[in-house]
Design a protein around this motif. Structure first.
Motif, short mmCIF file in Angstrom:
data_model
loop_
_atom_site.label_atom_id
_atom_site.label_comp_id
_atom_site.label_asym_id
_atom_site.label_seq_id
_atom_site.Cartn_x
_atom_site.Cartn_y
_atom_site.Cartn_z
N GLY A 56 -36.07 68.48 -12.14
CA GLY A 56 -35.70 68.53 -10.73
C GLY A 56 -34.21 68.61 -10.52
N LEU A 57 -33.64 69.78 -10.81
CA LEU A 57 -32.19 69.95 -10.73
C LEU A 57 -31.80 70.58 -9.40
CD1 LEU A 57 -31.74 71.39 -14.33
CD2 LEU A 57 -31.24 69.06 -13.58
N PRO A 58 -30.62 70.23 -8.87
CA PRO A 58 -30.22 70.75 -7.55
C PRO A 58 -29.75 72.20 -7.56
CG PRO A 58 -28.50 69.35 -8.44
CD PRO A 58 -29.66 69.23 -9.39
N ASP A 59 -29.34 72.70 -8.72
CA ASP A 59 -28.71 74.02 -8.76
C ASP A 59 -29.38 75.00 -9.72
OD1 ASP A 59 -27.93 72.55 -10.97
OD2 ASP A 59 -25.97 73.51 -11.11
N ARG A 60 -30.53 74.66 -10.26
CA ARG A 60 -31.15 75.54 -11.25
C ARG A 60 -32.62 75.15 -11.38
NH1 ARG A 60 -31.97 79.20 -14.99
NH2 ARG A 60 -30.49 79.53 -16.71
N ASP A 61 -33.46 76.13 -11.65
CA ASP A 61 -34.86 75.83 -11.94
C ASP A 61 -34.93 75.21 -13.34
OD1 ASP A 61 -37.86 76.25 -11.41
OD2 ASP A 61 -37.55 77.19 -13.36
N GLY A 62 -35.43 73.99 -13.42
CA GLY A 62 -35.44 73.28 -14.70
C GLY A 62 -36.26 73.96 -15.76
N LEU A 63 -37.41 74.51 -15.40
CA LEU A 63 -38.27 75.17 -16.37
C LEU A 63 -37.62 76.44 -16.91
CD1 LEU A 63 -41.79 74.70 -14.75
CD2 LEU A 63 -40.94 73.64 -16.86
N ALA A 64 -36.94 77.18 -16.05
CA ALA A 64 -36.23 78.39 -16.50
C ALA A 64 -35.13 78.01 -17.49
CB ALA A 64 -35.65 79.14 -15.31
N LEU A 65 -34.46 76.90 -17.23
CA LEU A 65 -33.41 76.44 -18.13
C LEU A 65 -33.99 76.04 -19.48
CD1 LEU A 65 -30.51 75.63 -18.73
CD2 LEU A 65 -30.97 73.42 -17.64
N VAL A 66 -35.13 75.33 -19.46
CA VAL A 66 -35.79 74.94 -20.71
C VAL A 66 -36.15 76.17 -21.53
CG1 VAL A 66 -37.94 73.97 -21.63
CG2 VAL A 66 -36.64 72.70 -19.93
#
Length: 234
Positions: A56-66
């Motif tokens: 649950g990040l404010p500036d990025r989709d967490g799953l996309a980052l993973v």
């Protein structure tokens, strides 16, 4: 030996503080970030051993980052999230995470999971055994890439690489779920079994296997798996 480096990405200050304190006390070196942008910028200058990532990040989709970390980083990835539904966990593992911890959590559990990932990393063969050839494929574990005889390249994640290495190190031998759990770490149970199913399914797809009749990674129902390829390590 240098201290293992743990990178923490979570927008909650209390979570960052709690994790940093617990991991530092356990002997790890930590850096913590509140936003994905500063975390990604820091990755250009550092190479953490483990990344703890909140979804649950404010500036990025967490799953996309993973998913990006799994493809581009050699670090182990542990998701820490308040999303506790089975589908959330499955999606995280499918995108390349090595483990998934649900909030709220005990910091001691996180420390234990981090240690488990690092123990697995230390048990891997050294740099002289980072390439294996089998049945028209070459696996480059230093680059997380599978290369076919035709030169086609297919990337695999850190988590998928752990399973592939396990198979390639024990070809033509039955590997039970219990043996996989002992070798790869993580808590035994439905969550671990589902994670293995996901990783093996993705490996089969990347190797061009027929899901109904795979040639290389065979499921022995009620017993485990067996890898039928001829393997040569280089």
């Amino acid at each position: 030996m240098s201290q293992p480096h743990i990178a923490i990405l979570d927008d909650e200050p209390e979570i960052r503080r709690m994790l940093s304190e617990a991991l530092t006390e356990a002997g790890f070196r930590t850096t913590a970030y509140a936003r994905a942008t500063e975390f990604e910028a820091a990755l250009k200058r550092m190479a953490p051993d483990v990344c703890l990532v909140d979804l649950g990040l404010p500036d990025r989709d967490g799953l996309a980052l993973v998913h990006r970390l799994a493809l581009e980083s050699g670090a182990a990835i542990i998701i820490i999230s308040g999303r506790g539904q089975v589908q959330d966990r499955v999606t995280g593992l499918e995108l390349g995470a090595d483990d998934y911890i649900i909030k709220p959590f005990d910091p001691a559990e996180v420390v234990a999971r981090v240690r488990a990932r690092l123990r697995k990393g230390r048990s891997d063969p050294g740099p002289a055994a980072q390439t294996a050839s089998f049945n028209g494929w070459t696996a480059h574990f230093d680059r997380y890439v599978l290369v076919s005889d035709a030169g086609e390249e297919v990337t695999f994640s850190h988590a998928e690489g752990e399973v592939l290495r396990l198979f390639l190190e024990s070809p033509k031998r039955l590997i039970s779920r219990a043996q996989m759990q002992e070798a790869l770490g993580g808590a035994a149970g439905e969550s671990f079994d589902r994670a293995m199913d996901v990783r093996i399914s993705r490996l089969r797809t990347k190797l061009g296997e027929d899901p109904k009749n795979p040639r290389l990674i065979k499921t022995i129902y009620g017993a485990g798996y067996i890898f039928l390829g001829d393997v040569r390590w280089e």
